[in-house]
Design an enzyme around this catalytic site. Structure first.
Site, PDB file in Angstrom:
ATOM      1  N   LYS A 297       0.828  -1.216   0.000  1.00 21.49           N
ATOM      2  CA  LYS A 297       0.000   0.000   0.000  1.00 21.49           C
ATOM      3  C   LYS A 297       0.858   1.260   0.000  1.00 21.49           C
ATOM      4  CE  LYS A 297      -4.297  -2.009   1.398  1.00 21.49           C
ATOM      5  NZ  LYS A 297      -5.230  -2.337   2.452  1.00 21.49           N
ATOM      6  N   ARG A 332      -3.241 -10.273   4.882  1.00 22.61           N
ATOM      7  CA  ARG A 332      -3.626 -10.298   3.465  1.00 22.61           C
ATOM      8  C   ARG A 332      -2.469  -9.732   2.655  1.00 22.61           C
ATOM      9  NH1 ARG A 332      -6.011  -7.047  -0.380  1.00 22.61           N
ATOM     10  NH2 ARG A 332      -7.474  -8.110  -1.759  1.00 22.61           N
TER      11      ARG A 332
END
Ligand code: 9MG
Length: 355
Positions: A297, A332
């Protein structure tokens, strides 16, 4: 202080033999019933706009006669039942399979059914406990996808995975997609809108028996990064997730089927994401397993550079370790093998031995 609420943030973590010794001699408490022990607690009373904080020994909090404190401490320390049939006695890895043309991290390489099925098989071989199949990009700025298009993307992949040896999760905000996935063998409904986007989602989860991941997001993917603001991001995320767990339970979804996720990058600045990671252990007060999704991210690049998602892998490992060190149970990630190795080395060095 009006409407004061209670929060407990476990601190002072011990691992391995040190944790066992501290638990046996009663100077520490078990974190979420797992192998990590905590020796101290930040007791927070108030709300996101105004709070009082005290640092206490965990044993002092355990001796408290306050019923609310005792109930909250029970939720922090209680063992978690298996999630989607998976024991939570070690960090579990959920590998990401994006079946979208604009996948933010694989450049669309896996937008074809066969490619996605092959990728899922590779992730399972690399050690993924779960594979998360998604047909709608929810990265910042992305547009919503029509239900029919999403179904057309994910259903053939799910069908291609019948007999697959990892648990299948469907990453969707749509009840019909979750129902179709359940029919095709999925066991987890991973919803970045915490079952709010589609008014049928709570019923779909209750009726299909799918386990659910309830994630915090502020706003819609298209605009969520346009100046998000919080008074206290950690407490606001906690309150939101607590309210969604309550809504799920009220709809007939057993608590044993629920995991919570702070939603890194979903309506959060760099500062917000880092505050969430630093305060992650607070979320054990929700009494359910915690999932962390930091992989590749943008905030990782904000800390230490990394213009493209692929260059953010080392930072992704570090974020997973930060979560595991505070007892998060599910991760994840894009790079399953790399994350497994990073977590294994962290754990072996924290406990002083390999498994
Ligand atoms: C689909 N998706 C993208 N990022 C995610 C995250 O951080 N958590 C979960 N549960 N799903 C995510």
């Amino acid at each position: 202080m009006t409407d004061a609420k209670l929060y407990l943030r476990p601190l002072g973590f011990l691992y391995g033999d040190a944790a066992d010794a501290a638990l046996n001699s009663g100077v520490a408490l078990p974190l979420a019933g797992g192998p990590i022990a905590f020796t101290a607690v930040e007791l927070i009373e108030g709300s996101a706009s105004e709070s009082e904080r005290q640092l206490l020994a965990a044993t002092a909090v355990a001796a408290s006669r306050d019923r609310d404190v005792a109930a909250l401490l029970d939720r922090v320390t209680a063992p978690r039942p298996p999630f989607a049939g998976l024991l939570l006695d070690r960090p579990l890895i959920m590998g990401i399979v994006n079946v979208t043309p604009d996948s933010f991290s694989d450049g669309g390489l896996y937008d074809k059914t066969d490619g996605a099925v092959m990728h899922a098989a590779e992730l399972a071989k690399a050690g993924a406990d779960i594979v998360d199949i998604g047909g709608e990009s929810t990265r910042p700025g992305s547009d919503a996808v029509q239900e029919a298009d999403e179904l057309a993307r994910v259903v053939p992949v799910l069908e291609g995975l019948s007999g697959f040896n990892a648990v299948i999760s469907i990453d969707t905000r749509k009840a019909r997609v979750a129902r179709a996935a359940a029919e095709a063998g999925a066991k987890i409904f991973n919803d970045v809108s915490a079952l709010t986007h589609d008014k049928d989602s709570l019923a779909a989860a209750a009726e299909t028996g799918l386990a659910v991941v309830l994630m915090h997001a502020k706003g819609e993917p298209k605009t969520m990064q346009d100046d998000p603001r919080y008074d206290d991001v950690a407490l606001e995320v906690y309150d939101y997730l607590a309210s969604r767990i309550a809504a799920a339970e009220a709809a007939g979804i057993d608590r044993a089927r629920i995991a919570a996720d702070p939603g890194l990058g979903f309506g959060k600045t760099l500062t917000h994401n880092l505050a969430i990671l630093a305060n992650l252990s607070l979320l054990h007060g929700l009494g359910v397993p915690l999932l962390v999704g930091a992989s590749r991210k943008r905030f990782i690049g904000g800390v230490s550079g990394g213009e493209t998602p692929e260059t953010r892998e080392p930072g992704s490992y570090a974020a997973a370790i930060a979560g595991a060190a505070q007892g998060a149970q599910l991760f994840r990630v894009h790079d399953v093998a790399g994350t497994r190795q990073a977590l294994a080395v962290w754990l072996a060095s924290a406990v002083g031995k390999g498994s």
